[in-house]
Design a protein around this motif. Structure first.
Motif, PDB file in Angstrom:
ATOM      1  N   LEU A 157       2.400   6.719  -2.667  1.00  0.00           N
ATOM      2  CA  LEU A 157       3.274   5.966  -3.574  1.00  0.00           C
ATOM      3  C   LEU A 157       2.541   4.850  -4.314  1.00  0.00           C
ATOM      4  O   LEU A 157       3.149   4.185  -5.155  1.00  0.00           O
ATOM      5  N   LYS A 158       1.277   4.656  -4.037  1.00  0.00           N
ATOM      6  CA  LYS A 158       0.524   3.579  -4.675  1.00  0.00           C
ATOM      7  C   LYS A 158       0.501   3.786  -6.184  1.00  0.00           C
ATOM      8  O   LYS A 158       0.149   4.857  -6.683  1.00  0.00           O
ATOM      9  N   PHE A 197       6.795  13.966  -1.413  1.00  0.00           N
ATOM     10  CA  PHE A 197       6.922  14.561  -2.747  1.00  0.00           C
ATOM     11  C   PHE A 197       5.677  14.313  -3.580  1.00  0.00           C
ATOM     12  O   PHE A 197       5.215  15.184  -4.326  1.00  0.00           O
ATOM     13  N   PHE A 198       5.118  13.109  -3.469  1.00  0.00           N
ATOM     14  CA  PHE A 198       3.967  12.747  -4.291  1.00  0.00           C
ATOM     15  C   PHE A 198       2.619  13.099  -3.653  1.00  0.00           C
ATOM     16  O   PHE A 198       1.585  12.942  -4.302  1.00  0.00           O
ATOM     17  N   ALA A 199       2.633  13.532  -2.393  1.00  0.00           N
ATOM     18  CA  ALA A 199       1.368  13.914  -1.762  1.00  0.00           C
ATOM     19  C   ALA A 199       0.783  15.104  -2.499  1.00  0.00           C
ATOM     20  O   ALA A 199       1.472  16.111  -2.701  1.00  0.00           O
ATOM     21  N   PRO A 200      -0.482  15.052  -2.931  1.00  0.00           N
ATOM     22  CA  PRO A 200      -1.045  16.122  -3.769  1.00  0.00           C
ATOM     23  C   PRO A 200      -0.922  17.501  -3.146  1.00  0.00           C
ATOM     24  O   PRO A 200      -0.618  18.465  -3.826  1.00  0.00           O
ATOM     25  N   ALA A 240      12.163   6.900   1.615  1.00  0.00           N
ATOM     26  CA  ALA A 240      10.780   6.522   1.313  1.00  0.00           C
ATOM     27  C   ALA A 240       9.810   7.600   1.789  1.00  0.00           C
ATOM     28  O   ALA A 240       8.859   7.960   1.073  1.00  0.00           O
ATOM     29  N   ALA A 241      10.046   8.154   2.983  1.00  0.00           N
ATOM     30  CA  ALA A 241       9.181   9.214   3.503  1.00  0.00           C
ATOM     31  C   ALA A 241       9.288  10.467   2.633  1.00  0.00           C
ATOM     32  O   ALA A 241       8.284  11.155   2.388  1.00  0.00           O
ATOM     33  N   TRP A 242      10.494  10.768   2.155  1.00  0.00           N
ATOM     34  CA  TRP A 242      10.682  11.931   1.277  1.00  0.00           C
ATOM     35  C   TRP A 242       9.850  11.768   0.004  1.00  0.00           C
ATOM     36  O   TRP A 242       9.179  12.719  -0.434  1.00  0.00           O
TER      37      TRP A 242
END
Length: 406
Positions: free
Chosen positions: A3-4, A177-180, A171-173
């Motif tokens: 999320l950064k 979702f954004f993890a490559p 937040a974990a979802w």
């Protein structure tokens, strides 16, 4: 962290669950995200703009025009990496589904050039209403992402499904979702799935049957994992105490193997993905007595058993090039050898190998440990984890197999 530097619009609507949003903003900011909060006027009755501005360090917008100041909803819709509507009320769900534009949230939603994620919050009866079910399905047909509701105490005093997911879950979802490596597979519209779950009961007489210890938990978890990806599911469920209320899942209750076979044959032509996780009885009594069999004086009773139809083999034989069929193999010895034979003999695309030799796996547990065997020779061992997590991993693998290799 994933999320950064992500730009997140949090759209807050008028639900009591809005009181959780300051904590949600804190978690997202702590993870490195830049959060812009927007609100409906109704949301201000449950959480103040000042509270959300404090934790986000940004002015909160709740009107397209505020005196001489115009808030550029088109610019905001293009600025964000994701639009998160949380809590998303039944009213907002309906407006989003129909494309109405009568507040700041709807204006940004209709201008959004980014993925849209929604976390519903409402009472149980509202969540289960056919209109809400249709609206959720409509939003998912647009490619939007549902963060499922949770069950628990509701504002009405009832207990049931309808609670907004907790801030930590949301937040974990988003991090997932954004993890490559976790980017969602592109799923074609109108994709449907077929799941079988639970045991079958084969009648001996009106009060006795042949059955097994399957609970249906694994199959229901698979159906819910598919539904959370926006895929409507036909769930053919044998006699089980378990159930699901997900609006994208249609449950077809059956009792015997022949009933399950008939339901699958009827539903299979529309299913792009079929996962057959039910523990179907291989045999049934040749004749079921019309009345209860009395004990009598004999020390033994003989039953003549005949084979039930093989659902996996039948669907594997009639599938077309656009259909993926997945079976389950529950083994007690020579597990891998037997599962690989089943994969080939049944013309399946994947077999989920489940061993009763593994502690915490198999019938009756909330956990499972499986190995995925694909027709291309790939073998993927999944560690012992909850059946919900196993189901998500299986669905990820099935979708990757089907659509990444298409």
């Amino acid at each position: 962290m994933s999320l950064k530097d992500k730009k997140i619009i949090l759209a807050v609507t008028g639900s009591i669950a809005a009181y959780k949003t300051p904590q949600l903003v804190r978690l997202l900011v702590k993870a490195g995200a830049e959060v812009q909060v927007v609100m409906t006027e109704a949301a201000k009755d449950f959480v103040t703009p000042l509270a959300l501005a404090t934790v986000s360090t940004k002015e909160v917008f709740y009107a397209v025009s505020n005196g001489a100041h115009w808030n550029n909803h088109v610019h905001l819709g293009r600025w964000a990496d994701v639009l998160l509507v949380a809590p998303c009320t039944a009213n907002t769900l309906a407006k989003m589904a129909q494309g109405l534009c009568d507040n700041m949230v709807q204006a940004i939603y209709l201008s959004a050039a980014c993925p849209v994620v929604f976390a519903p919050a409402m009472d149980e009866d509202m969540w289960l209403h056919p209109a809400t079910r249709a609206n959720v399905q409509q939003l998912q047909s647009y490619g939007h992402h549902l963060i499922p509701v949770e069950s628990g105490p509701l504002a009405s005093g009832l207990t049931g499904p309808g609670r907004m997911a907790e801030p930590e879950t949301i937040a974990a979802w988003l991090e997932h979702f954004f993890a490559p490596e976790q980017q969602p597979v592109a799923i074609p519209p109108n994709t449907k799935a077929l799941i079988t779950a639970g045991p079958t009961y084969e009648a001996i007489d009106p009060v006795r049957f042949i059955g097994n210890f399957s609970t249906g938990k694994m199959g229901i978890a698979l159906a819910e994992a598919l539904a959370e990806r926006g895929i409507p599911v036909d769930l053919v469920l044998g006699p089980s105490k378990e159930s699901t209320q997900h609006p994208l899942i249609t449950t077809h209750k059956v009792v015997s193997a022949r009933e399950m076979y008939d339901a699958c044959e009827r539903l299979f032509p529309e299913a792009a993905i079929s996962i057959l996780s039910a523990a179907v009885a291989d045999f049934r009594p040749q004749e079921a007595a019309a009345e209860k069999i009395k004990k009598g004086s004999e020390d033994t009773m003989q039953l003549t058993l005949v084979k039930n139809p093989d659902i996996l083999a039948h669907l594997g034989a009639i599938k077309n090039a656009g259909q993926t069929v997945v079976g389950f193999a529950l083994e007690t010895n020579n597990e891998l050898e037997h599962a690989l034979k089943k994969l080939k003999a049944k013309n399946a695309d994947m077999i989920v190998l489940n061993s009763l030799q593994e502690a915490g796996a198999g019938f009756g547990h909330d956990t499972n440990k499986v190995t995925l065997l694909s027709a291309d020779g790939t073998q993927t061992a999944l560690p012992l984890q909850s059946k919900k997590e196993i189901a998500k991993s299986i669905v990820d693998c099935v979708l990757a197999l089907k659509y990444n290799n298409a």
